[in-house]
Design an enzyme around this catalytic site. Structure first.
Site, short mmCIF file in Angstrom:
data_model
loop_
_atom_site.label_atom_id
_atom_site.label_comp_id
_atom_site.label_asym_id
_atom_site.label_seq_id
_atom_site.Cartn_x
_atom_site.Cartn_y
_atom_site.Cartn_z
N LYS A 1 -0.79 0.84 -4.26
CA LYS A 1 -0.19 2.29 -3.65
C LYS A 1 0.36 3.11 -4.74
O LYS A 1 1.33 2.94 -4.90
CB LYS A 1 0.55 1.98 -2.41
CG LYS A 1 0.58 3.49 -1.63
CD LYS A 1 1.69 3.80 -1.02
CE LYS A 1 2.91 4.28 -1.42
NZ LYS A 1 2.42 5.70 -2.33
N GLY B 1 -1.40 7.10 0.20
CA GLY B 1 -0.78 7.35 1.14
C GLY B 1 0.83 7.59 0.98
O GLY B 1 1.21 7.48 -0.22
N GLY C 1 4.87 6.82 1.20
CA GLY C 1 5.89 5.60 0.97
C GLY C 1 6.39 5.40 2.34
O GLY C 1 6.29 4.16 2.84
N VAL D 1 2.49 3.87 4.31
CA VAL D 1 1.61 2.89 3.61
C VAL D 1 2.59 1.69 2.91
O VAL D 1 2.62 0.79 3.05
CB VAL D 1 0.41 3.29 2.77
CG1 VAL D 1 -0.18 2.28 2.17
CG2 VAL D 1 -0.58 4.26 3.71
N GLY D 2 3.56 2.46 2.30
CA GLY D 2 4.50 1.85 1.32
C GLY D 2 5.29 0.77 2.23
O GLY D 2 5.45 -0.44 2.09
N GLU E 1 11.97 -2.17 -9.86
CA GLU E 1 12.04 -1.23 -11.19
C GLU E 1 12.57 0.06 -10.70
O GLU E 1 11.80 0.85 -10.28
CB GLU E 1 10.93 -0.87 -12.16
CG GLU E 1 10.28 -2.55 -12.93
CD GLU E 1 11.08 -3.08 -13.70
OE1 GLU E 1 12.33 -2.53 -14.15
OE2 GLU E 1 10.71 -4.07 -14.21
N CYS F 1 12.88 6.36 -16.66
CA CYS F 1 14.01 5.63 -15.93
C CYS F 1 14.79 5.04 -16.74
O CYS F 1 16.07 5.17 -16.66
CB CYS F 1 13.55 4.49 -14.94
SG CYS F 1 11.98 3.80 -15.79
P1 NAD Z 1 10.03 7.08 -4.88
O1 NAD Z 1 11.02 6.14 -4.84
O2 NAD Z 1 10.07 8.30 -4.05
O3 NAD Z 1 8.36 6.77 -5.00
C1 NAD Z 1 8.01 5.69 -5.80
C2 NAD Z 1 7.00 5.12 -4.91
O4 NAD Z 1 7.46 4.59 -3.75
C3 NAD Z 1 6.07 6.06 -4.52
O5 NAD Z 1 4.76 5.31 -4.45
C4 NAD Z 1 6.23 6.17 -2.93
O6 NAD Z 1 5.53 6.39 -2.06
C5 NAD Z 1 6.97 4.76 -2.59
N1 NAD Z 1 7.72 4.77 -1.52
C6 NAD Z 1 8.82 5.91 -1.03
N2 NAD Z 1 9.53 5.59 0.09
C7 NAD Z 1 8.77 4.32 0.12
C8 NAD Z 1 9.42 3.35 1.29
N3 NAD Z 1 10.32 3.71 2.35
N4 NAD Z 1 8.64 2.08 1.38
C9 NAD Z 1 7.82 1.79 0.49
N5 NAD Z 1 7.45 2.56 -0.48
C10 NAD Z 1 8.05 3.88 -0.77
O7 NAD Z 1 10.37 7.76 -6.54
P2 NAD Z 1 9.65 8.77 -7.29
O8 NAD Z 1 10.13 10.00 -6.99
O9 NAD Z 1 8.30 8.47 -7.30
O10 NAD Z 1 9.99 8.29 -8.93
C11 NAD Z 1 11.12 8.64 -9.49
C12 NAD Z 1 12.28 7.56 -9.32
O11 NAD Z 1 11.46 6.34 -9.91
C13 NAD Z 1 13.48 7.75 -10.35
O12 NAD Z 1 14.55 7.31 -9.71
C14 NAD Z 1 13.04 6.55 -11.51
O13 NAD Z 1 14.48 6.19 -12.10
C15 NAD Z 1 12.43 5.68 -10.83
N6 NAD Z 1 11.63 5.02 -12.06
C16 NAD Z 1 12.17 3.76 -12.32
C17 NAD Z 1 11.40 2.96 -13.12
C18 NAD Z 1 11.46 1.79 -13.74
O14 NAD Z 1 10.73 1.04 -14.52
N7 NAD Z 1 12.81 1.26 -13.44
C19 NAD Z 1 10.14 3.76 -13.70
C20 NAD Z 1 9.82 4.80 -13.17
C21 NAD Z 1 10.53 5.61 -12.21
#
Ligand code: NAD
Length: 486
Positions: A182, A213, A215, A218-219, A257, A291
């Site tokens: 996803k 979808g 988070g 679907v997440g 991550e 990140c």
């Molecule tokens: P986000 O957490 O909003 O979304 C990341 C993914 O998680 C998306 O696919 C989203 O749909 C899904 N998601 C959101 N809520 C969810 C839930 N309740 N259950 C399951 N899945 C869910 O983050 P973002 O805004 O897309 O990305 C930015 C963040 O990600 C920053 O905080 C950054 O530091 C972090 N990041 C970390 C790494 C790493 O390798 N450590 C890499 C990239 C980004």
């Protein structure tokens, strides 16, 4: 843009209402539409149709039924599949780069030289690992067997979208897992192109499935799904925690991550004319949306004015502009929510009394039609300030002064995160000793070349588990001991 590239983009846009399940593109059952916005102008590129938990059930069932055969397939077959995927990513590098520019504002030169080749490198690393991996080793008369864990649910973010996808999908397939991916709903088009690549590479039906979808729907359903054996998520701490909570009742493996606030310690004997520009550019790479970006530059107090001057000069040379222009080094922020968050944090830095070296709130002249902002450097920042503690995820650097090396290390570790870290210095013994005292999953000494096999992941709240190379591959394996095997 050539007509071939244009056609590839149109094909991805045309798939926006589909999921890839069981080896074919299927119309999703949901009706909710999610816009894909071009951050360079705020205009709608297309809409994806959000998948539902019913679509997820179909994808998981396809992955489940493909698992027994794929997990026991000859290594040579999985190697051949990964090699075809690798070749197709390189063959379609230009449309992939263009789609990242379109949907997340990646500067085209950066997309061509970093996003796409690094994404391909994760596939190559999985090939390298699989080629030499021993799935059965002996310990006396006991066999230690490594087996694919099962159906892997992969959840990825928007900031390095294709790179995060290949960092998960490639080792999962190498291990013999079948997967349900996803991608981020904010940058889904590159994932559709990637699914087409896996299809064209000849993946058996059900081995790879993609569902778009939100988070929250679907997440969350993936985290709780009884037929998914493991989840790997890259994203915010908020989502990482929710996934772990949702996964707990089914006792599935969760690797996370998550965020970071990575330190960059400049030792007194560092070559400041090299270290400061490289440190600023590392912090602002991908518009600061990384990140592990080293967003806290920790410098000797006696050298503060010199560091500020070099940092200002470095920022003045940055070309903020349209992401499609080859000369652009800093395009827009990838989406409106993130743009507002960065503007808020710049205002917080000013309110907290940090010294503004360059940049600041608002937008560069002539660039108010998209999510552009000023690359910003604050100095005289203390660890107690929000801008030193919170992940901003934009081009905002905090410079923090120290008086002695112990204090530098203590500032470096004064964070809830533990993802990346940097040390700059000429005395390599001193640089090494400081690197070993930093509590993060990676530390880079003097900006070395990227290493696709170096394990990547977080201490503390930056996550659990590791990605890349053999460490990332082993996250997708179970360990079985067979006593009396010999
Ligand atoms: P986000 O957490 O909003 O979304 C990341 C993914 O998680 C998306 O696919 C989203 O749909 C899904 N998601 C959101 N809520 C969810 C839930 N309740 N259950 C399951 N899945 C869910 O983050 P973002 O805004 O897309 O990305 C930015 C963040 O990600 C920053 O905080 C950054 O530091 C972090 N990041 C970390 C790494 C790493 O390798 N450590 C890499 C990239 C980004």
């Amino acid at each position: 843009m050539t007509s071939e590239v244009g056609d590839a983009l149109q094909q991805a846009i045309g798939l926006a209402g589909h999921a890839y399940i069981g080896g074919e593109w299927v119309v999703v059952s949901g009706s909710e539409r999610l816009p894909v916005i071009n951050p360079s102008n705020g205009e709608r590129v297309t809409e994806i149709v959000a998948g539902t938990s019913a679509d997820l059930d179909r994808a998981v069932a396809a992955a489940r039924s493909a698992f027994p055969t794929f997990s026991t397939s000859p290594v040579a077959e999985r190697l051949a599949l990964l090699e075809r995927i690798h070749a197709l990513i390189l063959e379609r590098a230009e449309p992939l780069a263009q789609v990242l520019t379109l949907e997340m504002g990646a500067a085209i030169t950066h997309a061509r030289t970093a996003h796409i080749p690094f994404a391909a490198s994760h596939v190559q690393a999985a090939i390298d690992v699989l080629r030499d991996y021993d799935f059965l080793t002996m310990r006396g008369t006991t066999a230690i067997v490594r087996e694919a864990i099962g159906v892997a649910g992969l959840i990825t973010p928007w900031n390095w979208p294709l790179y995060q996808i290949t960092a998960k999908v490639a080792p999962a397939l190498a291990a013999g897992c079948t997967v349900v991916l996803k991608p981020s709903e904010l940058s889904p088009l590159n994932a559709l192109m990637f699914a087409q690549i896996v299809h064209d590479a000849g993946a058996p039906p059900g081995v790879f499935n993609l569902i778009n979808g939100t988070g929250s729907e679907v997440g969350a359903a993936m985290a709780a799904h009884p037929d998914i054996d493991m989840i790997s998520i890259t994203g915010s701490n908020r989502a990482g925690v929710l996934v772990a909570q949702g996964a707990a009742p089914t006792v599935k493996r969760v690797t996370q991550e998550l965020g970071g606030k990575s330190p960059n310690v400049l030792l007194p004997d560092a070559d400041f004319e090299r270290a400061v520009p490289l440190g600023v550019m590392a912090a602002f790479r991908n518009v600061g949306q990384s990140c592990s970006a080293p967003t806290r530059m920790i410098v000797p107090r006696s050298r503060l004015a010199e560091v500020e001057a070099i940092a200002r000069r470095t920022v003045e040379a940055i070309v903020v502009g349209e992401p499609g222009e080859e000369a652009t080094t800093l395009g827009p922020i990838a989406n409106r929510a993130q743009f507002q968050r960065v503007q808020t944090m710049i205002a917080v830095g000013l309110e907290e009394g940090a010294k503004l070296v360059c940049g600041g709130p608002g937008q560069p002249r002539g660039l108010n039609h998209g999510y552009y902002l000023h690359p910003t450097v604050f100095s005289e920042v203390s660890s107690a300030m929000h801008i030193a503690q919170e992940e901003i995820f934009g081009p905002v650097l905090a410079i923090l002064p120290y008086d002695d090396i112990d204090e530098a290390v203590s500032i470096a570790n004064d964070t809830i995160f533990g993802l990346g870290g940097h040390v700059q210095g000429t005395d390599i013994d001193l640089a090494r000793s400081v690197a070993l005292r930093i509590r993060t999953g990676q530390v880079h000494i003097n900006h070395p070349a990227w290493d696709a096999h170096a394990p990547f992941g977080g201490y503390k709240r930056s996550g659990n588990g590791r990605e890349y190379g053999v460490f990332g591959f082993e996250e997708y394996l179970e360990i079985k001991a067979v006593l009396g095997f010999a």
